[in-house]
Write a protein that holds these residues in place. Structure first.
Motif, PDB file in Angstrom:
ATOM      1  N   HIS A 259      -0.056  29.373  47.861  1.00 55.66           N
ATOM      2  CA  HIS A 259       0.155  29.982  49.172  1.00 55.66           C
ATOM      3  C   HIS A 259      -1.107  29.789  49.994  1.00 55.66           C
ATOM      4  CE1 HIS A 259       0.487  33.032  52.304  1.00 55.66           C
ATOM      5  NE2 HIS A 259       1.790  32.800  52.196  1.00 55.66           N
ATOM      6  N   MET A 260      -0.931  29.208  51.176  1.00 50.85           N
ATOM      7  CA  MET A 260      -2.048  29.026  52.091  1.00 50.85           C
ATOM      8  C   MET A 260      -1.868  29.982  53.268  1.00 50.85           C
ATOM      9  SD  MET A 260      -2.690  24.935  51.977  1.00 50.85           S
ATOM     10  CE  MET A 260      -4.253  25.131  52.801  1.00 50.85           C
ATOM     11  N   ARG A 261      -2.957  30.601  53.645  1.00 46.02           N
ATOM     12  CA  ARG A 261      -2.920  31.650  54.665  1.00 46.02           C
ATOM     13  C   ARG A 261      -2.188  31.216  55.933  1.00 46.02           C
ATOM     14  NH1 ARG A 261      -6.608  36.073  55.327  1.00 46.02           N
ATOM     15  NH2 ARG A 261      -7.687  35.161  53.565  1.00 46.02           N
ATOM     16  N   GLU A 262      -2.433  29.994  56.408  1.00 45.04           N
ATOM     17  CA  GLU A 262      -1.846  29.576  57.686  1.00 45.04           C
ATOM     18  C   GLU A 262      -0.707  28.580  57.546  1.00 45.04           C
ATOM     19  OE1 GLU A 262      -4.526  28.760  60.859  1.00 45.04           O
ATOM     20  OE2 GLU A 262      -5.784  30.501  60.383  1.00 45.04           O
ATOM     21  N   ARG A 263      -0.520  28.021  56.365  1.00 45.23           N
ATOM     22  CA  ARG A 263       0.563  27.045  56.192  1.00 45.23           C
ATOM     23  C   ARG A 263       1.698  27.580  55.338  1.00 45.23           C
ATOM     24  NH1 ARG A 263      -2.016  21.536  54.307  1.00 45.23           N
ATOM     25  NH2 ARG A 263       0.185  21.025  54.063  1.00 45.23           N
ATOM     26  N   GLY A 264       1.494  28.738  54.752  1.00 48.88           N
ATOM     27  CA  GLY A 264       2.541  29.315  53.928  1.00 48.88           C
ATOM     28  C   GLY A 264       2.552  28.723  52.528  1.00 48.88           C
TER      29      GLY A 264
ATOM     30  N   PHE B  80      -6.044  24.161  58.276  1.00 51.02           N
ATOM     31  CA  PHE B  80      -6.001  24.843  59.572  1.00 51.02           C
ATOM     32  C   PHE B  80      -5.695  23.852  60.685  1.00 51.02           C
ATOM     33  CE2 PHE B  80      -9.242  26.822  56.849  1.00 51.02           C
ATOM     34  CZ  PHE B  80      -8.668  28.081  56.695  1.00 51.02           C
TER      35      PHE B  80
END
Length: 197
Positions: free
Chosen positions: A46-51, A86
């Protein structure tokens, strides 16, 4: 040295970084090196900005095209962040990379890159990619010119000329080593050369 790595202990894949360089001779006589850096994970993350990224989906997929002349001077640079953590990663993949135009690959190459796009002035991964592209350029341009310009197949200079740039830069091409002694004895500086003087 063994030709193969030993069988590893039991392990599971976690992260893969693949870096590739492809070299091309352009119709206008310049050279392109297409560079790619790809980072993937073996498990979903899970990536904070890419889901949620499925396994194998690139965390980083960065591409750079370096256009050079025969002197290894950069004439053009194009870059793209196809995948990055990002949206802001697009910025250092574009305008700052243009600061490399006019720089020459050779001694001081890393310092030149850092001066142009170092620190917060650029992207860590793109700096790494561009720095290592120099070895691809050295493999491509001098060798192609030596083998397609009516010269002999290898690029070992004749007696009396300066040694090629790669001599003295690795163990195999040591001026005191057997490869130089065998292939370019005029530059050999080992024990037998001293006795012969």
């Amino acid at each position: 040295m063994s030709a193969q790595l030993p069988t590893p202990v039991a392990r599971k894949p976690v992260h893969t970084r693949r870096i590739a360089f492809e070299g091309f001779l352009r119709e206008d006589g310049l050279w392109d090196i297409d560079c790619e850096l790809r980072d993937t994970k073996a498990e979903a993350i899970h990536m904070r900005e890419r889901g949620l990224l499925p396994p194998g989906e690139p965390v980083h997929l960065l591409r750079v095209r370096l256009t050079l002349d025969d002197s290894l001077t950069l004439r053009d640079v194009q870059a793209a962040a196809v995948n990055a953590p990002f949206d802001e990663c697009q910025v250092p993949a574009q305008a700052p990379m243009r600061k490399l135009v006019g720089l020459t690959m050779g001694p001081g190459w890393r310092k030149a890159i850092d001066g142009a796009i170092g620190g917060v002035g650029g992207c860590t991964h793109l700096r790494e990619l561009v720095f290592n592209a120099a070895t691809a350029a050295f493999q491509m341009i001098p060798h192609y010119r030596a083998t397609h310009g009516g010269q002999k197949k290898d690029d070992i200079p004749a007696a009396g000329e300066k040694p090629p740039f790669y001599m003295g830069q690795c163990m195999t091409w040591s001026f005191e080593g057997p490869v130089v002694q065998r292939l370019a004895p005029q530059f050999y500086r080992g024990p037998q050369a001293t006795k012969a003087d």
